[in-house]
Scaffold this motif. Structure first.
Motif, PDB file in Angstrom:
ATOM      1  N   ILE A 118       1.443  -6.175  -8.207  1.00 56.42           N
ATOM      2  CA  ILE A 118       0.460  -5.881  -9.250  1.00 56.42           C
ATOM      3  C   ILE A 118       0.256  -7.138 -10.084  1.00 56.42           C
ATOM      4  O   ILE A 118       1.223  -7.708 -10.612  1.00 56.42           O
ATOM      5  N   ASP A 119      -0.990  -7.594 -10.189  1.00 54.40           N
ATOM      6  CA  ASP A 119      -1.344  -8.741 -11.022  1.00 54.40           C
ATOM      7  C   ASP A 119      -1.767  -8.228 -12.390  1.00 54.40           C
ATOM      8  O   ASP A 119      -2.640  -7.351 -12.479  1.00 54.40           O
ATOM      9  N   VAL A 120      -1.158  -8.770 -13.431  1.00 51.87           N
ATOM     10  CA  VAL A 120      -1.379  -8.286 -14.792  1.00 51.87           C
ATOM     11  C   VAL A 120      -1.982  -9.391 -15.658  1.00 51.87           C
ATOM     12  O   VAL A 120      -1.505 -10.523 -15.643  1.00 51.87           O
ATOM     13  N   GLU A 121      -3.029  -9.044 -16.385  1.00 52.93           N
ATOM     14  CA  GLU A 121      -3.628  -9.935 -17.376  1.00 52.93           C
ATOM     15  C   GLU A 121      -3.975  -9.116 -18.605  1.00 52.93           C
ATOM     16  O   GLU A 121      -4.551  -8.030 -18.492  1.00 52.93           O
ATOM     17  N   ASP A 122      -3.626  -9.630 -19.758  1.00 48.40           N
ATOM     18  CA  ASP A 122      -3.937  -8.972 -21.033  1.00 48.40           C
ATOM     19  C   ASP A 122      -3.512  -7.501 -21.060  1.00 48.40           C
ATOM     20  O   ASP A 122      -4.241  -6.630 -21.540  1.00 48.40           O
ATOM     21  N   GLY A 123      -2.338  -7.222 -20.488  1.00 44.05           N
ATOM     22  CA  GLY A 123      -1.780  -5.878 -20.560  1.00 44.05           C
ATOM     23  C   GLY A 123      -2.379  -4.872 -19.599  1.00 44.05           C
ATOM     24  O   GLY A 123      -2.120  -3.677 -19.720  1.00 44.05           O
ATOM     25  N   LYS A 124      -3.171  -5.343 -18.622  1.00 44.78           N
ATOM     26  CA  LYS A 124      -3.774  -4.422 -17.648  1.00 44.78           C
ATOM     27  C   LYS A 124      -3.604  -4.971 -16.229  1.00 44.78           C
ATOM     28  O   LYS A 124      -3.584  -6.179 -16.022  1.00 44.78           O
ATOM     29  N   ALA A 125      -3.533  -4.062 -15.278  1.00 42.61           N
ATOM     30  CA  ALA A 125      -3.477  -4.449 -13.872  1.00 42.61           C
ATOM     31  C   ALA A 125      -4.893  -4.813 -13.423  1.00 42.61           C
ATOM     32  O   ALA A 125      -5.800  -3.983 -13.491  1.00 42.61           O
ATOM     33  N   VAL A 126      -5.081  -6.066 -13.003  1.00 46.48           N
ATOM     34  CA  VAL A 126      -6.415  -6.540 -12.606  1.00 46.48           C
ATOM     35  C   VAL A 126      -6.612  -6.483 -11.099  1.00 46.48           C
ATOM     36  O   VAL A 126      -7.745  -6.434 -10.616  1.00 46.48           O
ATOM     37  N   ALA A 127      -5.505  -6.510 -10.364  1.00 50.27           N
ATOM     38  CA  ALA A 127      -5.569  -6.458  -8.905  1.00 50.27           C
ATOM     39  C   ALA A 127      -4.204  -6.024  -8.396  1.00 50.27           C
ATOM     40  O   ALA A 127      -3.197  -6.168  -9.086  1.00 50.27           O
ATOM     41  N   SER A 128      -4.185  -5.493  -7.177  1.00 50.15           N
ATOM     42  CA  SER A 128      -2.902  -5.142  -6.573  1.00 50.15           C
ATOM     43  C   SER A 128      -3.030  -5.145  -5.057  1.00 50.15           C
ATOM     44  O   SER A 128      -4.116  -4.970  -4.502  1.00 50.15           O
ATOM     45  N   ARG A 129      -1.871  -5.375  -4.441  1.00 47.77           N
ATOM     46  CA  ARG A 129      -1.778  -5.386  -2.987  1.00 47.77           C
ATOM     47  C   ARG A 129      -0.597  -4.511  -2.593  1.00 47.77           C
ATOM     48  O   ARG A 129       0.518  -4.722  -3.062  1.00 47.77           O
ATOM     49  N   ASN A 130      -0.859  -3.544  -1.738  1.00 50.68           N
ATOM     50  CA  ASN A 130       0.156  -2.575  -1.337  1.00 50.68           C
ATOM     51  C   ASN A 130       0.485  -2.791   0.139  1.00 50.68           C
ATOM     52  O   ASN A 130      -0.370  -2.612   0.996  1.00 50.68           O
ATOM     53  N   TYR A 131       1.709  -3.217   0.390  1.00 48.67           N
ATOM     54  CA  TYR A 131       2.207  -3.417   1.751  1.00 48.67           C
ATOM     55  C   TYR A 131       3.159  -2.265   2.040  1.00 48.67           C
ATOM     56  O   TYR A 131       4.153  -2.111   1.342  1.00 48.67           O
ATOM     57  N   PHE A 132       2.854  -1.453   3.034  1.00 47.59           N
ATOM     58  CA  PHE A 132       3.793  -0.395   3.399  1.00 47.59           C
ATOM     59  C   PHE A 132       3.802  -0.231   4.902  1.00 47.59           C
ATOM     60  O   PHE A 132       2.886  -0.651   5.601  1.00 47.59           O
ATOM     61  N   ASP A 133       4.865   0.370   5.398  1.00 51.05           N
ATOM     62  CA  ASP A 133       5.099   0.506   6.831  1.00 51.05           C
ATOM     63  C   ASP A 133       4.356   1.743   7.356  1.00 51.05           C
ATOM     64  O   ASP A 133       4.902   2.847   7.370  1.00 51.05           O
ATOM     65  N   LEU A 134       3.117   1.543   7.769  1.00 54.88           N
ATOM     66  CA  LEU A 134       2.285   2.642   8.250  1.00 54.88           C
ATOM     67  C   LEU A 134       2.875   3.292   9.497  1.00 54.88           C
ATOM     68  O   LEU A 134       2.793   4.515   9.663  1.00 54.88           O
ATOM     69  N   THR A 135       3.492   2.506  10.366  1.00 55.85           N
ATOM     70  CA  THR A 135       4.095   3.072  11.569  1.00 55.85           C
ATOM     71  C   THR A 135       5.173   4.086  11.210  1.00 55.85           C
ATOM     72  O   THR A 135       5.214   5.194  11.749  1.00 55.85           O
ATOM     73  N   THR A 136       6.038   3.727  10.264  1.00 56.58           N
ATOM     74  CA  THR A 136       7.083   4.652   9.823  1.00 56.58           C
ATOM     75  C   THR A 136       6.472   5.920   9.242  1.00 56.58           C
ATOM     76  O   THR A 136       6.904   7.032   9.565  1.00 56.58           O
ATOM     77  N   LEU A 137       5.458   5.766   8.403  1.00 56.77           N
ATOM     78  CA  LEU A 137       4.792   6.931   7.813  1.00 56.77           C
ATOM     79  C   LEU A 137       4.250   7.849   8.907  1.00 56.77           C
ATOM     80  O   LEU A 137       4.523   9.059   8.910  1.00 56.77           O
ATOM     81  N   LEU A 138       3.502   7.302   9.835  1.00 54.10           N
ATOM     82  CA  LEU A 138       2.882   8.121  10.888  1.00 54.10           C
ATOM     83  C   LEU A 138       3.929   8.778  11.787  1.00 54.10           C
ATOM     84  O   LEU A 138       3.767   9.933  12.196  1.00 54.10           O
ATOM     85  N   GLN A 139       5.015   8.061  12.082  1.00 53.09           N
ATOM     86  CA  GLN A 139       6.075   8.663  12.889  1.00 53.09           C
ATOM     87  C   GLN A 139       6.746   9.811  12.149  1.00 53.09           C
ATOM     88  O   GLN A 139       7.017  10.861  12.735  1.00 53.09           O
ATOM     89  N   GLN A 140       6.991   9.631  10.866  1.00 56.36           N
ATOM     90  CA  GLN A 140       7.694  10.658  10.105  1.00 56.36           C
ATOM     91  C   GLN A 140       6.866  11.925   9.894  1.00 56.36           C
ATOM     92  O   GLN A 140       7.424  13.013   9.770  1.00 56.36           O
ATOM     93  N   ILE A 141       5.547  11.783   9.857  1.00 58.67           N
ATOM     94  CA  ILE A 141       4.729  12.995   9.711  1.00 58.67           C
ATOM     95  C   ILE A 141       4.308  13.573  11.053  1.00 58.67           C
ATOM     96  O   ILE A 141       3.580  14.542  11.123  1.00 58.67           O
ATOM     97  N   GLY A 142       4.800  12.953  12.150  1.00 56.40           N
ATOM     98  CA  GLY A 142       4.562  13.481  13.486  1.00 56.40           C
ATOM     99  C   GLY A 142       3.219  13.104  14.081  1.00 56.40           C
ATOM    100  O   GLY A 142       2.802  13.683  15.083  1.00 56.40           O
ATOM    101  N   ALA A 143       2.540  12.118  13.508  1.00 58.07           N
ATOM    102  CA  ALA A 143       1.222  11.718  14.012  1.00 58.07           C
ATOM    103  C   ALA A 143       1.318  10.599  15.045  1.00 58.07           C
ATOM    104  O   ALA A 143       0.316  10.230  15.653  1.00 58.07           O
ATOM    105  N   MET A 144       2.514  10.071  15.251  1.00 56.30           N
ATOM    106  CA  MET A 144       2.726   8.969  16.194  1.00 56.30           C
ATOM    107  C   MET A 144       4.124   9.139  16.751  1.00 56.30           C
ATOM    108  O   MET A 144       5.070   9.437  16.009  1.00 56.30           O
TER     109      MET A 144
END
Length: 185
Positions: A155-181
């Motif tokens: 999360i990039d913060v300027e003047d007390g607010k989030a101006v941008a963010s980048r979310n990296y997560f393991d989509l393969t793990t998510l899909l396997q755990q919910i049974g979609a892969m």
């Protein structure tokens, strides 16, 4: 070669630690906020506090507070799904959709990495897949499965607010755990 969940977490964690050491960032404990290099702790507490407030607002589905914490022109990049979302309202719509898919989903932070005006949060997304997951290829029906997906949200913060963010997560793990892969070997 496929790494186990533990090996992946260690690999991601070790990579972030090496990056932190190389460029002078500081790890902060997720629970106490204590910095690993004390001289940095006073330099960036405002950014860490904003990041913690963003996580808390998401976890509580407090969309008014979340909206107050991000700028109107916030740019969110979600690398797991390869999508970019521009603007506060579009981001709120996407997050509300995630909560419709997993109403109990929360971010459980384990560490904060601070550098410049950015805060990297190592976390685990935990939630039960009780609603349909909409994808570009169609709907994945609710499985009732609990998923625990490792990730890092920057999360990039300027003047007390989030101006941008980048979310990296393991989509393969998510899909396997919910049974979609199917699970890898």
């Amino acid at each position: 070669m496929r790494l186990s969940g533990t090996a992946r977490r260690w690999t991601v964690g070790a990579g972030l630690c090496i990056l932190a050491a190389l460029i002078g960032y500081v790890w902060m404990d997720a629970t106490t906020g204590a910095a690993s290099a004390e001289h940095h702790e006073e330099e960036r507490p405002a950014e860490v506090q904003v990041a913690k407030q963003v996580l808390h607002a998401f976890n509580e589905s407090d969309w008014d507070t979340f909206g107050d914490l991000v700028t109107e022109d916030h740019v969110y990049v979600e690398y797991g799904t390869q999508r970019t979302i521009e603007g506060r309202e579009a981001l709120l719509e996407a997050l509300v959709a995630w909560k419709a898919t997993m109403p109990d989903v929360v971010a459980k932070p384990s560490a904060f990495l601070v550098g410049g005006k950015s805060v990297a949060i190592e976390l685990t997304w935990v939630g039960t897949h009780t609603g349909p997951l909409m994808t570009p290829n169609g709907e994945i029906p609710a499985s009732g499965n609990v998923q625990k997906t490792p990730g890092v949200w920057i999360i990039d913060v300027e003047d007390g607010k989030a101006v941008a963010s980048r979310n990296y997560f393991d989509l393969t793990t998510l899909l396997q755990q919910i049974g979609a892969m199917p699970a890898g070997e």
